[in-house]
Design an enzyme around this catalytic site. Sequence first.
Site, PDB file in Angstrom:
ATOM      1  N   ASP A 123      23.443  -5.448  41.841  1.00 42.97           N
ATOM      2  CA  ASP A 123      23.667  -6.837  41.438  1.00 42.97           C
ATOM      3  C   ASP A 123      22.757  -7.083  40.234  1.00 42.97           C
ATOM      4  O   ASP A 123      21.533  -7.129  40.370  1.00 42.97           O
ATOM      5  CB  ASP A 123      23.307  -7.761  42.597  1.00 42.97           C
ATOM      6  CG  ASP A 123      23.513  -9.251  42.271  1.00 42.97           C
ATOM      7  OD1 ASP A 123      23.663  -9.580  41.079  1.00 42.97           O
ATOM      8  OD2 ASP A 123      23.495 -10.071  43.206  1.00 42.97           O
ATOM      9  N   HIS A 124      23.348  -7.247  39.054  1.00 41.39           N
ATOM     10  CA  HIS A 124      22.544  -7.331  37.828  1.00 41.39           C
ATOM     11  C   HIS A 124      21.693  -8.595  37.775  1.00 41.39           C
ATOM     12  O   HIS A 124      20.775  -8.701  36.955  1.00 41.39           O
ATOM     13  CB  HIS A 124      23.455  -7.252  36.603  1.00 41.39           C
ATOM     14  CG  HIS A 124      22.828  -6.545  35.438  1.00 41.39           C
ATOM     15  ND1 HIS A 124      21.492  -6.629  35.129  1.00 41.39           N
ATOM     16  CD2 HIS A 124      23.356  -5.713  34.504  1.00 41.39           C
ATOM     17  CE1 HIS A 124      21.222  -5.913  34.068  1.00 41.39           C
ATOM     18  NE2 HIS A 124      22.337  -5.333  33.667  1.00 41.39           N
ATOM     19  N   ARG A 125      21.974  -9.561  38.634  1.00 42.70           N
ATOM     20  CA  ARG A 125      21.127 -10.749  38.695  1.00 42.70           C
ATOM     21  C   ARG A 125      19.782 -10.434  39.350  1.00 42.70           C
ATOM     22  O   ARG A 125      18.803 -11.154  39.162  1.00 42.70           O
ATOM     23  CB  ARG A 125      21.825 -11.859  39.488  1.00 42.70           C
ATOM     24  CG  ARG A 125      23.154 -12.317  38.919  1.00 42.70           C
ATOM     25  CD  ARG A 125      23.870 -13.238  39.890  1.00 42.70           C
ATOM     26  NE  ARG A 125      24.099 -12.588  41.183  1.00 42.70           N
ATOM     27  CZ  ARG A 125      24.624 -13.201  42.234  1.00 42.70           C
ATOM     28  NH1 ARG A 125      24.965 -14.477  42.161  1.00 42.70           N
ATOM     29  NH2 ARG A 125      24.806 -12.552  43.363  1.00 42.70           N
TER      30      ARG A 125
END
Length: 438
Positions: free
Chosen positions: A410-412
């Site tokens: 999850d790039h967040r």
Amino acid sequence: MPIQLLMPALSPTMTEGKLAKWSKKEGDAVKAGDIIAEIETDKATMEFEAADDGVLGKILVPEGAENIAVNQPIAILLEEGEDKSALDRAATSPMKPEAKPAEPPKAAAPNPPPQVGEEAKTSPPPRSGGGLGGGSSRIFISPLARRLAEQAKLDLGGISGTGPHGRIVKHDIDVAMAQGPARAPGAAATPAAAPVAGAHLSKDQVAALAGNAPYTELPMTGMRRTVARRMVESKTTVPHFYLTVDCDIDALMRTRAELTEIAATKLSVNDFVIKAAAVALRRIPRANASYSDDAILLWSEVNIAVAVALDDGLITPIIKNADTKRLPEISAEMKDLGLRARANKLKLTEFQGGTFSISNLGMYGIKDFAAVINPPHGCILAVGAGEQRPVVKNGALAIAMVMSCTLACDHRVVDGAVGAQYLAEFKKIIEHPSMLLM
């Protein structure tokens, strides 16, 4: 006074369930703590314990009944000394509510935030005038539903809530969007998009788009619906990226064979993967994280959720504190969890509270694949089959047993560098399995 037995809420997000089986029949004596029924939720079949002593006077909901709302009466319990005549009085007298069953013990694992798409039931309702419809009446709406409504520019004044106390929830927004609801004042009208096959279409619409080809219906179980909803939400709200490494597992296979000879249980490659993934998380703690709107949550425990395939879906039982457990412990625990998962006998705490996921399709001969993140986890590791491949060792061509592993992030929560560091650490550990024995 007769006691109403109500449909229990066996998970924080449960709104309805199926009464799979009655363990008691009308006229049977009941003691507090007795199992009186089995309730099927969207993830498992769980036992419902009586909270009071008495006699099961009347069953209101038969076995096999589906879509029973939480807190709907399912039976009447007669207290000590009462006879069946009390059931007649119950029809005209206020019923004594059942004592609320004790909540299942909380997992030792950290409690992740609500799953993506699930409504936070403790969030306060908005203040007057806070709705998108522009009116002054108080609108009760969950935070997720509010955000979706704002994005779609929906007029909340025309939407009826189906959540607790009339709260508008995500399902209501989905229905409103599918029906082409009125937009908020001032919102520009846009042409309706052409329907996409399989996207919120009825079975008749799908059949028509497929040219009315013959088909067999498989009923959508609660679990199947949950899997479908969560995977759509994951792929539309979680920005995935993927990293892949090839791991030489020759040393692992030798170590596994040696340990199998002396250990009480036969170790699997997946047991090594679980342990290696957990140890790598302890060394790269930034990857053991979850996303929330207010902060990135860094978990202090390493709890590995392992995907287990079921006939009508999948479930992810958890190996808690996997970094501290020995390989034989992990092996025995995983076998037990897998058996009980397939029998729908897992407890709520055994499949909720994970911090990282693993999906292994190697046993099906899959070379490599990319898995879908299971929110609120920040990562999922997809493990392929070990197979002999040509490799270069010390400048010469050789044959080695190689296993491809793909990390979805999850790039967040996890940036590319953190994901790469984690995967490099995992590869080092899995290729030097003696590190798992220390």
